[in-house]
Design an enzyme around this catalytic site. Structure first.
Site, PDB file in Angstrom:
ATOM      1  N   LYS A  21      -0.036 -27.856 -14.973  1.00  0.00           N
ATOM      2  CA  LYS A  21       0.585 -27.861 -13.744  1.00  0.00           C
ATOM      3  C   LYS A  21       2.111 -28.726 -13.844  1.00  0.00           C
ATOM      4  O   LYS A  21       2.794 -28.416 -13.051  1.00  0.00           O
ATOM      5  CB  LYS A  21      -0.135 -28.115 -12.416  1.00  0.00           C
ATOM      6  CG  LYS A  21      -1.189 -27.075 -12.231  1.00  0.00           C
ATOM      7  CD  LYS A  21      -2.340 -27.532 -11.141  1.00  0.00           C
ATOM      8  CE  LYS A  21      -3.238 -26.511 -11.045  1.00  0.00           C
ATOM      9  NZ  LYS A  21      -4.540 -26.952 -10.301  1.00  0.00           N
ATOM     10  N   SER A  26      -5.962 -28.710 -15.491  1.00  0.00           N
ATOM     11  CA  SER A  26      -4.841 -28.743 -14.567  1.00  0.00           C
ATOM     12  C   SER A  26      -3.665 -29.716 -14.910  1.00  0.00           C
ATOM     13  O   SER A  26      -2.627 -29.464 -14.237  1.00  0.00           O
ATOM     14  CB  SER A  26      -5.250 -29.263 -13.221  1.00  0.00           C
ATOM     15  OG  SER A  26      -6.197 -28.247 -12.357  1.00  0.00           O
ATOM     16  N   SER A  58      -3.750 -30.315  -6.623  1.00  0.00           N
ATOM     17  CA  SER A  58      -4.187 -29.417  -7.753  1.00  0.00           C
ATOM     18  C   SER A  58      -4.390 -27.977  -7.151  1.00  0.00           C
ATOM     19  O   SER A  58      -5.394 -27.582  -7.793  1.00  0.00           O
ATOM     20  CB  SER A  58      -5.238 -30.061  -8.455  1.00  0.00           C
ATOM     21  OG  SER A  58      -5.283 -29.559  -9.894  1.00  0.00           O
TER      22      SER A  58
END
Length: 374
Positions: free
Chosen positions: A61, A58, A113
């Protein structure tokens, strides 16, 4: 009194001992790759295996959010598609057909997230996840992250989705220099609307423990998949100096990131390499009412310099004429300079004049007189 002094000296020595152990152990970090960078200059202060191509979960991102910010569309309302609503993994439970502000989705992405929020943003900005991934890769090349490839906006596993610790450091430093991004990632808690018809709010708590447990911690993003392992991108600011760390596939990512950042703050210091208020040089003036013209840097330049061991030196490279012909005008460019620490360029700036200097030539003064009659 002597006893008290002895106790104090013993405690002080003990603190120094543990500090040195802590700093030295930065090399013992158990991660597949890691990186410590100065946010302002991108200078690498410490690294291991930083060019290895690895999945980043993640932490992907970071790129998703900075692209959304740079789109200038934060106030737009996003309609959630079915595809976004059924994303696996971390979620804020967006519902198909729900409308939510783009800016709120960015908080959902960085604090909680949300994979569903990431897809919603990608689809809103580019129509499809695939087209958004193309935009992500284009931006990566612009930043200099040449060993990175994005296939999606959230970081779920894909064999062709990877980065390096160095590249992720570049992307992070770039993003942190954006005030909106910096504000989002340091936010500890944020409330955003739930579905309008259901009359409830989503309360988001940032999953990044560094905001609470590390002095000066101010971001950035956690990440985990079975394939990528535990990943963490962190940043911290002390005395107006910001560092960023990246650890990829690191079981003890919190302590490892703390060690890296502490190493940087303990072994380097931020210096002003170039002062815009100090004249850089005086240049002889041809046919001027003053014989010498002072040139100044157009801006201050800062950089991190190592203080442990042999202290590093700043090297200045200039591109400047040996003399100049009058007239000279205030704020006119005189040349350029670059500041280096070793072979790393910490910054470039123009050299400018800060005063007008008139010419003594007859032709110049005749033209000046004639202009006055118009």
């Amino acid at each position: 009194m002597i006893k008290r002094i002895s106790i104090f000296l013993f405690l002080f020595a003990l603190i120094l001992l543990f500090t040195n152990i802590f700093v030295a152990n930065a090399s013992d970090i158990d991660a597949k790759a890691y990186m410590l960078m100065d946010v302002k200059t991108n200078r690498v202060l410490y690294s291991h295996n930083s060019s290895a191509k690895l999945p980043m979960a993640s932490t992907t991102k970071i790129m998703t959010v900075i692209l959304a910010i740079e789109s200038g569309r934060l106030d737009e309302m996003v309609t959630i598609s079915r595809e976004a609503s059924i994303q696996e993994g971390s979620s804020i439970y967006l519902k198909e057909g729900e409308k939510i502000k783009l800016e709120d989705l960015l908080y959902a992405i960085m604090l909680h997230s949300g994979n569903d929020a990431s897809v919603a943003v990608a689809e809103h900005l580019c129509g499809t996840v695939e087209k958004f991934a193309e935009l992500m890769n284009e931006k990566a090349r612009q930043i200099g992250a040449n060993n990175t490839n994005f296939k999606n906006p959230h970081g779920l596993p894909d064999d062709e989705h990877y980065t390096t610790a160095f590249d992720l450091g570049l992307i992070t430093c770039y993003a942190l220099r954006n005030d909106t991004f910096a504000q989002i990632v340091k936010t500890k808690r944020k409330t955003i609307p739930g579905p309008e018809e259901e009359n409830w709010d989503r309360v988001l708590t940032n999953k990044n423990k560094m905001l609470w447990q590390f002095g000066g911690g101010d971001g950035v993003k956690t990440g985990y998949t079975k394939k990528a392992g535990r990943c963490l991108v962190s940043s911290a600011t002390r005395e107006d100096w910001q560092l960023a760390s990246v650890v990829l596939n690191c079981g003890d990512m919190w302590n490892a990131s703390s060690q890296l950042l502490e190493y940087g703050f303990n072994n380097y210091k931020k210096i002003k390499a170039i002062d815009k208020d100090e004249p850089f040089k005086e240049i002889p003036v041809i046919k001027g009412k003053k014989k010498l013209a002072k040139v100044y840097p157009a801006e201050d330049l800062y950089g991190p310099i190592k203080i442990s061991g042999n202290e590093e030196e700043v090297i200045i490279k200039e591109n400047l004429d040996n003399k100049v012909k009058a007239p000279i005008y205030e704020n006119k460019k005189a040349g350029t300079l670059e500041a280096y620490i070793g072979d790393f360029c910490i910054g470039k700036t123009d050299l400018i004049y800060k005063e007008n200097i008139e010419s003594t030539s007859i032709l110049y003064n005749v033209k000046k007189i004639l202009k006055g009659f118009k």
